[in-house]
Design a protein around this motif. Sequence first.
Motif, PDB file in Angstrom:
ATOM      1  N   SER A 110       9.200   4.151  -8.745  1.00 18.34           N
ATOM      2  CA  SER A 110       8.799   3.371  -9.916  1.00 18.34           C
ATOM      3  C   SER A 110       8.767   1.907  -9.491  1.00 18.34           C
ATOM      4  O   SER A 110       9.507   1.491  -8.593  1.00 18.34           O
ATOM      5  CB  SER A 110       9.764   3.583 -11.081  1.00 18.34           C
ATOM      6  OG  SER A 110      11.048   3.102 -10.754  1.00 18.34           O
ATOM      7  N   VAL A 148       4.158   5.334  -5.788  1.00 13.23           N
ATOM      8  CA  VAL A 148       4.150   5.216  -7.256  1.00 13.23           C
ATOM      9  C   VAL A 148       3.162   6.228  -7.832  1.00 13.23           C
ATOM     10  O   VAL A 148       3.477   6.961  -8.780  1.00 13.23           O
ATOM     11  CB  VAL A 148       3.798   3.775  -7.700  1.00 13.23           C
ATOM     12  CG1 VAL A 148       3.477   3.720  -9.181  1.00 13.23           C
ATOM     13  CG2 VAL A 148       4.942   2.824  -7.361  1.00 13.23           C
ATOM     14  N   GLU A 149       1.982   6.291  -7.240  1.00 10.82           N
ATOM     15  CA  GLU A 149       0.951   7.207  -7.715  1.00 10.82           C
ATOM     16  C   GLU A 149       1.413   8.665  -7.634  1.00 10.82           C
ATOM     17  O   GLU A 149       1.103   9.480  -8.500  1.00 10.82           O
ATOM     18  CB  GLU A 149      -0.327   7.021  -6.892  1.00 10.82           C
ATOM     19  CG  GLU A 149      -1.495   7.827  -7.398  1.00 10.82           C
ATOM     20  CD  GLU A 149      -2.766   7.522  -6.615  1.00 10.82           C
ATOM     21  OE1 GLU A 149      -3.488   8.481  -6.305  1.00 10.82           O
ATOM     22  OE2 GLU A 149      -3.030   6.339  -6.328  1.00 10.82           O
ATOM     23  N   ALA A 150       2.195   8.989  -6.602  1.00 11.06           N
ATOM     24  CA  ALA A 150       2.696  10.357  -6.424  1.00 11.06           C
ATOM     25  C   ALA A 150       3.917  10.647  -7.291  1.00 11.06           C
ATOM     26  O   ALA A 150       4.364  11.790  -7.359  1.00 11.06           O
ATOM     27  CB  ALA A 150       3.029  10.594  -4.952  1.00 11.06           C
ATOM     28  N   ALA A 184       2.435   1.647  -3.417  1.00  4.69           N
ATOM     29  CA  ALA A 184       1.416   2.046  -4.397  1.00  4.69           C
ATOM     30  C   ALA A 184       1.155   3.554  -4.311  1.00  4.69           C
ATOM     31  O   ALA A 184       1.044   4.227  -5.350  1.00  4.69           O
ATOM     32  CB  ALA A 184       0.123   1.261  -4.181  1.00  4.69           C
ATOM     33  N   SER A 185       1.083   4.089  -3.100  1.00  4.70           N
ATOM     34  CA  SER A 185       0.846   5.533  -2.956  1.00  4.70           C
ATOM     35  C   SER A 185       2.057   6.335  -3.438  1.00  4.70           C
ATOM     36  O   SER A 185       1.897   7.409  -4.032  1.00  4.70           O
ATOM     37  CB  SER A 185       0.496   5.892  -1.508  1.00  4.70           C
ATOM     38  OG  SER A 185       1.620   5.762  -0.666  1.00  4.70           O
ATOM     39  N   ARG A 196       0.836  -1.213   0.000  1.00 10.12           N
ATOM     40  CA  ARG A 196       0.000   0.000   0.000  1.00 10.12           C
ATOM     41  C   ARG A 196       0.868   1.260   0.000  1.00 10.12           C
ATOM     42  O   ARG A 196       0.577   2.226  -0.716  1.00 10.12           O
ATOM     43  CB  ARG A 196      -0.948   0.007   1.201  1.00 10.12           C
ATOM     44  CG  ARG A 196      -2.119  -0.948   1.052  1.00 10.12           C
ATOM     45  CD  ARG A 196      -3.164  -0.737   2.134  1.00 10.12           C
ATOM     46  NE  ARG A 196      -2.656  -0.934   3.490  1.00 10.12           N
ATOM     47  CZ  ARG A 196      -2.591  -2.109   4.103  1.00 10.12           C
ATOM     48  NH1 ARG A 196      -2.983  -3.198   3.487  1.00 10.12           N
ATOM     49  NH2 ARG A 196      -2.127  -2.189   5.335  1.00 10.12           N
TER      50      ARG A 196
END
Length: 144
Positions: free
Chosen positions: A79, A73-75, A70-71, A67
Amino acid sequence: MTTSAVQDVSGRLFLAVGRLSRSLRQAGVPGPGHGAISALATLVHYGQLRLGDLAAKEGVAAATMSRIVASLVEAGYVSRESDPIDRRAWLAEATEEGARLVSGVRSTRVNELSKRLERLTPEHQAALAAALPALEALIADEER
């Protein structure tokens, strides 16, 4: 030192380090939380890691690390790519933007700590400087 004295020092040190760390985090810049910044700093330090290895280094469950990553990566701070050796696993790596974020957070917190150290008496400053080797020895095994 007696067992009682060691326990007293342990308790006081635990509280002082925890409170200082929390206070410095709160003085920092807005953005990802402490767990995300810690994971990102670990990726900056070690380079590309499997999520399971990153979770182990951070002392959290693999699902929690998934989790967090994932956050990140989203920001755009991390990578993520499939592990070429084990396609079921993922490799995470800090991006340049992620490395800049870690550097900025460290810089902000180090500057804040420097201001606080400057307010101490010369005796307290010297005592902290003298204690650094012992404090560094407490975490030396964890950083390998």
